[in-house]
Design an enzyme around this catalytic site. Structure first.
Site, PDB file in Angstrom:
ATOM      1  N   ARG A  69       0.819  -1.271   0.082  1.00 44.02           N
ATOM      2  CA  ARG A  69       0.159  -0.088   0.151  1.00 44.02           C
ATOM      3  C   ARG A  69       0.878   1.215   0.127  1.00 44.02           C
ATOM      4  O   ARG A  69       0.691   2.221  -0.769  1.00 44.02           O
ATOM      5  CB  ARG A  69      -0.881   0.108   1.251  1.00 44.02           C
ATOM      6  N   GLN A 100      -9.189  10.191   8.470  1.00 46.58           N
ATOM      7  CA  GLN A 100      -9.127   8.765   8.865  1.00 46.58           C
ATOM      8  C   GLN A 100      -8.051   8.101   7.872  1.00 46.58           C
ATOM      9  O   GLN A 100      -7.593   6.970   8.064  1.00 46.58           O
ATOM     10  CB  GLN A 100     -10.587   8.036   8.431  1.00 46.58           C
ATOM     11  N   ASN A 101      -7.480   8.790   6.764  1.00 44.67           N
ATOM     12  CA  ASN A 101      -6.543   8.198   6.081  1.00 44.67           C
ATOM     13  C   ASN A 101      -5.250   8.082   6.475  1.00 44.67           C
ATOM     14  O   ASN A 101      -4.743   9.037   7.252  1.00 44.67           O
ATOM     15  CB  ASN A 101      -6.706   9.048   4.462  1.00 44.67           C
ATOM     16  N   HIS A 118      -6.028   7.665  12.097  1.00 41.56           N
ATOM     17  CA  HIS A 118      -5.739   6.169  12.131  1.00 41.56           C
ATOM     18  C   HIS A 118      -4.054   5.856  11.891  1.00 41.56           C
ATOM     19  O   HIS A 118      -3.928   4.628  11.327  1.00 41.56           O
ATOM     20  CB  HIS A 118      -6.575   5.446  11.067  1.00 41.56           C
ATOM     21  N   ASN A 211     -19.579  13.733  -1.263  1.00 36.74           N
ATOM     22  CA  ASN A 211     -19.755  12.336  -1.446  1.00 36.74           C
ATOM     23  C   ASN A 211     -20.485  12.100  -2.630  1.00 36.74           C
ATOM     24  O   ASN A 211     -21.560  12.556  -2.936  1.00 36.74           O
ATOM     25  CB  ASN A 211     -20.198  11.432  -0.171  1.00 36.74           C
TER      26      ASN A 211
END
Ligand code: OAD
Length: 235
Positions: A69, A100-101, A118, A211
C-alpha cells in the site's frame, strides 16, 4: 440557491470550520477506498491484515500488505480536492483537517492543522519501546527497532485498537470549537469518526457532506467527487 452556493455561503460565514475526510478524498488520486465496488476490503480480509492478532500470527504478511500500500500511494499525487483545502485554509488558517486516511496525501498537498486518526503508512512503531520512526522501506517484511531491537509494526490503528489519547484530545478540541463540519469521502461506518457528525449536530452545528453517494441525511449534501466539488468551495 443551489447546494454549492449554499455551502460556499456557510463556509464564508463560518468562524471555525472543520474538515473530516475519508478514503474518498484520495479516490481521484487513484488510491483505492476500503468499501464499495473495488474497495480493498472486497479483496482482502481485515482480520488477516489489520488486527493486532494478525500481526502476532504473521508479521511478514501484514508488513507485505502495508509495504504494498505504501508503494502504491507513493506513486500517487494529491488531487484537486486536497489542494482546494489549502485555499480554504488561506481564508480560515485555524481550520483543522481530521483524516481517517493513512496515505499522507493531505501533508503532501500542504494542508495544515492535520490530525491523522488512524496513523500513517510512512511511519512504524516499536512494539517494545513504542518509539515511532519514519519508515519507507518497501521490501523489508521484518523490520526491527534501531533503538531497542524490538519488532517494528506499521503505525496504523488496527481493528480492535484504541485511538491515541493525544489524538482524541486534539479531535475533541476541534469538535467542541467548530461551527461547521465538512465531511468528505467517508462511508461513516468506522467509529469514532462515524459519530462526529451527530456529535456536533446535537449542538446545532451545520454539517456539509461531499460524496458521490452521501449517507448523512441531516447534512447539506453535495453529491459528487471531492476533486470536482471542493474547488467550488475554495475559489
Ligand atoms: P470507505 O471506503 O469506507 O468509504 C469511502 C467513501 O468515499 C464512500 O462513501 C464513497 O462513496 C466515497 N467516495 C468514493 N469516491 C469519492 C470521491 N471521488 N470523492 C468523495 N468521496 C468519494 O472509506 P472510509 O470511510 O475512509 O481504517 O473508511 C474508514 C476506515 O475504514 C478507514 O480509515 C480504514 C478502514 O478500515 C483503518 O485503516 C484503521
Amino acid at each position: 440557491m443551489d447546494q454549492i452556493k449554499l455551502a460556499r455561503d456557510l463556509l464564508d460565514k463560518s468562524l471555525n470550520p472543520l474538515f473530516l475526510t475519508g478514503a474518498g478524498i484520495s479516490a481521484e488520486s487513484g488510491v483505492p477506498t476500503f468499501r464499495g465496488e473495488n474497495g480493498l476490503w472486497k479483496n482482502y480480509r481485515p482480520e488477516e491484515l489489520a488486527t493486532p492478532e494478525a500481526f502476532r500470527r504473521d508479521p511478514a504478511v501484514v508488513w507485505e500488505w502495508y509495504n504494498w500500500r505504501k508503494s502504491l500511494v507513493s506513486q500517487k499525487d494529491p488531487n484537486a480536492g486536497h489542494l482546494a483545502i489549502n485555499f480554504i485554509q488561506e481564508r480560515h488558517p485555524e481550520m483543522g483537517v481530521i483524516t481517517q486516511n493513512v496515505d499522507g496525501l493531505h501533508q503532501r498537498a500542504g494542508n495544515k492543522n492535520l490530525v491523522e486518526l488512524h496513523g500513517n503508512l510512512f511511519f512504524a512503531r516499536c512494539v517494545k519501546c513504542n518509539g515511532i520512526v519514519e519508515y519507507q522501506d518497501y521490501d523489508n517484511n521484518s523490520p526491527q527497532c534501531e533503538s531497542c531491537g524490538g519488532r517494528l509494526r506499521p503505525h496504523i490503528v488496527w481493528f480492535g485498537e484504541q485511538l491515541d489519547p493525544e489524538v482524541i484530545g486534539r479531535v475533541n478540541r476541534y469538535l467542541q470549537k467548530t461551527d461547521l463540519l465538512v465531511i468528505v469521502g467517508t462511508s461513516g461506518v468506522v467509529y469514532p469518526a462515524a459519530g462526529f457528525a451527530s456529535t456536533v449536530a446535537l449542538r446545532g452545528v451545520k454539517v456539509i457532506e461531499i460524496n458521490p453517494e452521501p449517507v448523512i441525511d441531516f447534512a447539506l449534501q453535495l453529491k459528487g467527487g471531492a476533486g470536482e466539488v471542493l474547488p467550488h468551495l475554495s475559489g
